[in-house]
Design a protein around this motif. Structure first.
Motif, PDB file in Angstrom:
ATOM      1  N   HIS A 171       1.528 -13.821  44.790  1.00 34.18           N
ATOM      2  CA  HIS A 171       1.547 -13.421  43.524  1.00 34.18           C
ATOM      3  C   HIS A 171       2.516 -12.066  43.483  1.00 34.18           C
ATOM      4  N   ASN A 172       2.285 -11.089  44.457  1.00 32.32           N
ATOM      5  CA  ASN A 172       3.238 -10.096  44.597  1.00 32.32           C
ATOM      6  C   ASN A 172       2.926  -8.949  43.558  1.00 32.32           C
ATOM      7  N   ASP A 173       1.846  -9.074  42.696  1.00 33.78           N
ATOM      8  CA  ASP A 173       1.688  -8.022  41.794  1.00 33.78           C
ATOM      9  C   ASP A 173       0.259  -7.794  41.348  1.00 33.78           C
ATOM     10  N   LEU A 174      -0.426  -7.794  42.585  1.00 35.44           N
ATOM     11  CA  LEU A 174      -1.989  -7.894  42.593  1.00 35.44           C
ATOM     12  C   LEU A 174      -2.826  -6.449  42.172  1.00 35.44           C
ATOM     13  N   VAL A 175      -2.342  -5.976  41.027  1.00 37.32           N
ATOM     14  CA  VAL A 175      -3.207  -4.696  40.505  1.00 37.32           C
ATOM     15  C   VAL A 175      -4.188  -5.055  39.486  1.00 37.32           C
ATOM     16  N   ALA A 176      -5.109  -4.191  39.363  1.00 32.75           N
ATOM     17  CA  ALA A 176      -6.562  -4.673  38.755  1.00 32.75           C
ATOM     18  C   ALA A 176      -6.076  -5.220  37.543  1.00 32.75           C
ATOM     19  N   GLN A 177      -5.238  -4.835  36.570  1.00 36.80           N
ATOM     20  CA  GLN A 177      -5.001  -5.181  35.287  1.00 36.80           C
ATOM     21  C   GLN A 177      -4.457  -6.531  35.380  1.00 36.80           C
ATOM     22  N   ASN A 178      -4.239  -7.298  36.400  1.00 34.66           N
ATOM     23  CA  ASN A 178      -3.590  -8.672  36.525  1.00 34.66           C
ATOM     24  C   ASN A 178      -4.568  -9.642  37.124  1.00 34.66           C
ATOM     25  N   ILE A 179      -6.050  -8.848  37.299  1.00 34.51           N
ATOM     26  CA  ILE A 179      -7.067  -9.798  37.906  1.00 34.51           C
ATOM     27  C   ILE A 179      -7.985  -9.788  36.626  1.00 34.51           C
ATOM     28  N   LEU A 180      -8.256 -11.059  36.175  1.00 37.06           N
ATOM     29  CA  LEU A 180      -9.243 -11.206  35.104  1.00 37.06           C
ATOM     30  C   LEU A 180     -10.477 -11.575  35.895  1.00 37.06           C
ATOM     31  N   ARG A 181     -11.927 -11.093  35.564  1.00 35.61           N
ATOM     32  CA  ARG A 181     -13.182 -11.192  35.620  1.00 35.61           C
ATOM     33  C   ARG A 181     -13.704 -12.087  34.682  1.00 35.61           C
ATOM     34  N   GLY A 182     -14.187 -13.441  34.779  1.00 34.84           N
ATOM     35  CA  GLY A 182     -14.590 -14.103  33.893  1.00 34.84           C
ATOM     36  C   GLY A 182     -15.762 -15.014  34.451  1.00 34.84           C
ATOM     37  N   PRO A 183     -15.724 -16.043  33.986  1.00 33.83           N
ATOM     38  CA  PRO A 183     -16.566 -17.315  34.865  1.00 33.83           C
ATOM     39  C   PRO A 183     -16.197 -17.309  36.173  1.00 33.83           C
ATOM     40  N   ALA A 184     -14.913 -17.079  36.648  1.00 34.14           N
ATOM     41  CA  ALA A 184     -14.268 -16.855  38.133  1.00 34.14           C
ATOM     42  C   ALA A 184     -13.223 -15.932  37.890  1.00 34.14           C
ATOM     43  N   LEU A 185     -12.832 -15.733  39.101  1.00 37.18           N
ATOM     44  CA  LEU A 185     -11.596 -14.732  39.018  1.00 37.18           C
ATOM     45  C   LEU A 185     -10.214 -15.421  38.813  1.00 37.18           C
ATOM     46  N   ARG A 186      -9.191 -14.878  38.017  1.00 31.32           N
ATOM     47  CA  ARG A 186      -8.158 -15.630  37.697  1.00 31.32           C
ATOM     48  C   ARG A 186      -7.027 -14.487  37.778  1.00 31.32           C
ATOM     49  N   LEU A 187      -5.922 -14.807  37.908  1.00 33.42           N
ATOM     50  CA  LEU A 187      -4.660 -13.979  38.050  1.00 33.42           C
ATOM     51  C   LEU A 187      -3.749 -14.112  37.038  1.00 33.42           C
ATOM     52  N   ILE A 188      -3.035 -13.220  36.331  1.00 29.46           N
ATOM     53  CA  ILE A 188      -2.152 -13.304  35.192  1.00 29.46           C
ATOM     54  C   ILE A 188      -0.943 -12.609  35.631  1.00 29.46           C
ATOM     55  N   ASP A 189       0.008 -12.595  34.661  1.00 26.26           N
ATOM     56  CA  ASP A 189       1.373 -11.954  34.843  1.00 26.26           C
ATOM     57  C   ASP A 189       2.067 -12.323  36.553  1.00 26.26           C
ATOM     58  N   TRP A 190       2.621 -13.497  36.397  1.00 22.13           N
ATOM     59  CA  TRP A 190       2.962 -13.904  37.758  1.00 22.13           C
ATOM     60  C   TRP A 190       4.643 -13.983  37.852  1.00 22.13           C
ATOM     61  N   GLU A 191       5.119 -12.865  36.934  1.00 19.60           N
ATOM     62  CA  GLU A 191       6.599 -12.740  36.885  1.00 19.60           C
ATOM     63  C   GLU A 191       7.119 -12.267  38.396  1.00 19.60           C
ATOM     64  N   PHE A 192       6.338 -11.839  39.239  1.00 14.16           N
ATOM     65  CA  PHE A 192       7.013 -11.174  40.518  1.00 14.16           C
ATOM     66  C   PHE A 192       6.517 -12.509  41.600  1.00 14.16           C
ATOM     67  N   ALA A 193       6.149 -13.476  41.283  1.00 15.44           N
ATOM     68  CA  ALA A 193       5.586 -14.380  42.419  1.00 15.44           C
ATOM     69  C   ALA A 193       6.667 -15.291  43.093  1.00 15.44           C
ATOM     70  N   SER A 194       6.671 -15.595  44.300  1.00 13.40           N
ATOM     71  CA  SER A 194       7.583 -16.012  44.898  1.00 13.40           C
ATOM     72  C   SER A 194       7.076 -16.498  46.371  1.00 13.40           C
ATOM     73  N   PRO A 195       7.737 -17.566  47.336  1.00 10.66           N
ATOM     74  CA  PRO A 195       7.371 -17.423  48.742  1.00 10.66           C
ATOM     75  C   PRO A 195       7.527 -16.131  49.270  1.00 10.66           C
ATOM     76  N   GLY A 196       6.719 -15.754  50.092  1.00 15.48           N
ATOM     77  CA  GLY A 196       6.808 -14.499  50.887  1.00 15.48           C
ATOM     78  C   GLY A 196       5.562 -14.334  52.101  1.00 15.48           C
ATOM     79  N   ASP A 197       5.529 -13.138  52.516  1.00 15.42           N
ATOM     80  CA  ASP A 197       4.551 -13.055  53.527  1.00 15.42           C
ATOM     81  C   ASP A 197       3.238 -12.677  52.903  1.00 15.42           C
ATOM     82  N   PRO A 198       2.062 -13.490  53.199  1.00 18.53           N
ATOM     83  CA  PRO A 198       0.977 -13.555  52.320  1.00 18.53           C
ATOM     84  C   PRO A 198       0.281 -11.997  52.628  1.00 18.53           C
ATOM     85  N   LEU A 199       0.422 -11.202  53.674  1.00 22.01           N
ATOM     86  CA  LEU A 199      -0.004 -10.140  53.848  1.00 22.01           C
ATOM     87  C   LEU A 199       0.673  -8.827  52.790  1.00 22.01           C
ATOM     88  N   PHE A 200       1.632  -9.263  52.083  1.00 22.09           N
ATOM     89  CA  PHE A 200       2.149  -8.377  51.314  1.00 22.09           C
ATOM     90  C   PHE A 200       1.053  -8.369  49.934  1.00 22.09           C
TER      91      PHE A 200
END
Length: 272
Positions: A171-200
């Motif tokens: 995802h590469n932009d895992l700030v709190a405002q991009n993590i939705l808490r609802g019935p389950a966690l979901r991620l929004i704003d994938w504009e920086f997403a790409s293949p990369g190092d998962p540790l980042f």
């Protein structure tokens, strides 16, 4: 051009009604409705392309994770007009303090493990090159301070190399405002997403929210399972890298948006 007109006559969306604006900045985001269906509509500002964001790539990533319970479903994309439409996800953005909860961190780590291990990156999307990004942001910022930050980011990247890790869709932009808490966690704003190092991905969570070593170990264990001993050291260096990348990005955004502002008119004095 008015936001409603940017959706275009040929989008196939039918009668979409913009309800209220949710955010500004380099994106203009709206809550919208199509009948009883809720949508999220995002319009690019002129800064988006200069900053290197690619809506076609973002839509491809969203299609690649569709049905995995990770993010929103894409509905329509028009990169030429700078429009992206997705289905609205219920839930609330996490408060930054929520990430200090070990149980929530474990849930987030499990979701990231699912993303990194099961989602296949779309073909044709270039891997994230953090060193290149650092240099690009420094060039956009155009000052000596940004160049120093880029050099520091490169040093941290070199120190983080360690054991080779398989690239994964991140995802590469895992700030709190991009993590939705609802019935389950979901991620929004994938504009920086790409293949990369998962540790980042983990480094962004830890670095952006000032989380300590205990939180790092909890997140690493949930996201990586049996992590290699060198992964914790690499993660610490990537947190340092992220700190510099964050400052570089902010400097680049300020510089680009400032250049796009209309020139101020100098009032006439009446004197020749």
């Amino acid at each position: 051009m008015k936001p409603a007109r940017r959706l275009g006559q040929r989008s196939g969306l039918g009668d979409v009604r913009l309800i209220r604006r949710l955010s500004g900045g380099w994106n203009e985001t709206w809550l919208a409705a199509r009948g009883h269906e809720r949508l999220m509509v995002r319009f690019d500002t002129p800064a988006v392309r200069r900053l290197g964001l690619d809506r076609a790539a973002e839509a491809a990533v969203l299609r690649s994770i569709q049905g995995r319970g990770l993010g929103p479903e894409p509905v329509f994309v028009d990169p030429h007009r700078g429009v992206l439409v997705t289905r609205w996800l219920p839930g609330r953005a996490l408060a930054p303090a929520g990430l200090r909860n070990p149980q929530l961190l474990r849930h987030l780590g499990a979701m990231l493990r699912r993303l990194h291990e099961t989602a296949r990156p779309p073909s044709g999307i270039a891997p994230l090159d953090l060193a290149h990004s650092a240099d690009r942001y420094a060039l956009l910022a155009g000052n000596a301070g940004a160049r120093r930050l880029a050099r520091a980011a490169r040093r941290s990247l070199k120190a983080a190399a360690g054991r080779r890790r398989e690239p994964a869709l991140c995802h590469n932009d895992l700030v709190a405002q991009n993590i939705l808490r609802g019935p389950a966690l979901r991620l929004i704003d994938w504009e920086f997403a790409s293949p990369g190092d998962p540790l980042f991905d983990l480094a962004v969570v830890l670095g952006h929210h000032d989380l300590g070593n205990g939180h790092a170990r909890t997140l690493l264990a949930a996201a990586r399972g049996r992590a290699h001993p060198s992964d914790f050291r690499s993660l610490a260096h990537l947190v340092d890298c992220y700190a510099n990348m964050r400052l570089l990005w902010e400097a680049a955004v300020r510089a680009v948006t400032q250049r796009l502002l209309p020139a101020k008119r100098v009032p006439a004095t009446g004197a020749d």
